[in-house]
Design a protein around this motif. Structure first.
Motif, PDB file in Angstrom:
ATOM      1  N   MET A   1       0.830  -1.210   0.000  1.00 26.36           N
ATOM      2  CA  MET A   1       0.000   0.000   0.000  1.00 26.36           C
ATOM      3  C   MET A   1       0.864   1.260   0.000  1.00 26.36           C
ATOM      4  O   MET A   1       0.573   2.235  -0.707  1.00 26.36           O
TER       5      MET A   1
ATOM      6  N   SER B   1       2.321   1.704  -3.400  1.00 25.30           N
ATOM      7  CA  SER B   1       1.264   2.194  -4.301  1.00 25.30           C
ATOM      8  C   SER B   1       1.019   3.681  -4.078  1.00 25.30           C
ATOM      9  O   SER B   1       0.868   4.443  -5.031  1.00 25.30           O
ATOM     10  N   TRP B   2       0.984   4.097  -2.835  1.00 22.17           N
ATOM     11  CA  TRP B   2       0.796   5.509  -2.503  1.00 22.17           C
ATOM     12  C   TRP B   2       1.944   6.344  -3.076  1.00 22.17           C
ATOM     13  O   TRP B   2       1.746   7.417  -3.643  1.00 22.17           O
TER      14      TRP B   2
ATOM     15  N   LEU C   1      -4.265   5.189  -5.035  1.00 27.65           N
ATOM     16  CA  LEU C   1      -4.471   4.160  -4.018  1.00 27.65           C
ATOM     17  C   LEU C   1      -5.954   4.030  -3.664  1.00 27.65           C
ATOM     18  O   LEU C   1      -6.466   2.910  -3.508  1.00 27.65           O
TER      19      LEU C   1
ATOM     20  N   ARG D   1      -4.612  -5.495 -11.333  1.00 29.12           N
ATOM     21  CA  ARG D   1      -5.319  -5.672 -10.060  1.00 29.12           C
ATOM     22  C   ARG D   1      -6.726  -6.221 -10.281  1.00 29.12           C
ATOM     23  O   ARG D   1      -7.251  -6.945  -9.427  1.00 29.12           O
TER      24      ARG D   1
ATOM     25  N   PHE E   1      -2.282  -6.446  -2.799  1.00 28.57           N
ATOM     26  CA  PHE E   1      -1.180  -5.497  -2.649  1.00 28.57           C
ATOM     27  C   PHE E   1       0.178  -6.190  -2.472  1.00 28.57           C
ATOM     28  O   PHE E   1       1.113  -5.575  -1.956  1.00 28.57           O
TER      29      PHE E   1
ATOM     30  N   TYR F   1       3.506  -6.762  -3.588  1.00 26.86           N
ATOM     31  CA  TYR F   1       4.150  -5.831  -4.507  1.00 26.86           C
ATOM     32  C   TYR F   1       4.926  -6.456  -5.672  1.00 26.86           C
ATOM     33  O   TYR F   1       4.924  -5.878  -6.766  1.00 26.86           O
TER      34      TYR F   1
END
Length: 247
Positions: free
Chosen positions: A110, A113-114, A122, A184, A216, A218
């Motif tokens: 996360m 992603s942010w 996100l 995703r 999530f 990665y």
């Protein structure tokens, strides 16, 4: 991980290596090295479209090709370092808090992603995941497929495209969001279908928390390859047992 590092080293130092070893164009070794470079890129970065079994050996990659340039740029600047960060978090959590390792990896995914997509990107991913999970609660695979297709279609709605483009300073950042949302979609669809089909006795991993852990993760976040939710859980469980000395 080491293959990825070696690949980017080769790309960055290609001309210098040619001069040092005096490789002439059209020599047998030069052609073999060129082919190896192309094949490595296709296996590492295009797993959905051309796996090892369907690799077109004679295919040439155009350096001006958008996808080639896009992933080389993002890989060198961000993705490679974020993958290294994932590896560090994974090893540290395995040594210190193995029971909570999936949650640490989810939090890292996360955060990554942010960092790359911004808070808006996100939030969009979280909205898609939440909608898919709520639809899965009805335990109807047809509804799951319809919701996934609907969510995927939002990527091509002109009004939403303009809004998403306004979040970023460059088109490359916007396209990274599109690539990520597309991959995703395959992941949350896989979880939702497994949720529809699982028996009550198999509900240990079929929760919203595990859906986030799965979505999530990665190393496969931006460009795959796609791993089904059941296979993902088996690998995570097996790794946990090995780290704890139970396997």
């Amino acid at each position: 991980m080491f293959l990825i590092v070696g690949f980017f080293f080769l790309v960055e130092n290609e001309e210098e290596l040619d001069r040092e070893f005096e490789l002439e164009i059209d020599t047998l070794f030069w052609r073999f090295r060129k082919l190896a470079r192309q094949s490595t890129f296709m296996v590492l970065f295009l797993p959905e479209t051309s796996g090892p079994k369907t690799l077109q050996v004679g295919r040439a990659l155009d350096p001006m090709d958008f996808e080639w340039s896009f992933w080389i740029e993002w890989g060198k600047e961000y993705v490679l370092w974020l993958l290294c960060g994932h590896l560090i978090i994974s090893q540290m959590s395995s040594l210190c808090m193995e029971k909570h390792r999936p949650c640490f990896l989810m939090a890292y995914g996360m955060a990554a992603s942010w960092f790359l997509l911004g808070i808006n990107g996100l939030i969009v991913i979280l909205v898609h995941v939440t909608v898919s999970y709520l639809v899965a609660l009805f335990k109807n695979p047809i509804l799951v497929w319809l919701s996934s297709l609907l969510l995927l279609s939002t990527l091509h709605m002109p009004a939403l495209e303009d809004v998403k483009k306004s979040w970023y300073a460059s088109e490359s950042e916007y396209y990274l969001l599109l690539f990520t949302l597309t991959v995703r979609c395959l992941y949350y669809t896989s979880f939702s279908l497994e949720y529809c089909w699982h028996r009550p006795t198999e509900s240990a991993h079929h929760s919203f928390l595990w859906m986030l852990v799965y979505v999530f993760y990665y190393p496969v976040f931006h460009n795959g390859p796609v791993i089904t939710f059941n296979d993902f859980c088996k690998q995570v469980t097996a790794l946990s047992k090995n780290c704890l000395g139970l396997g």
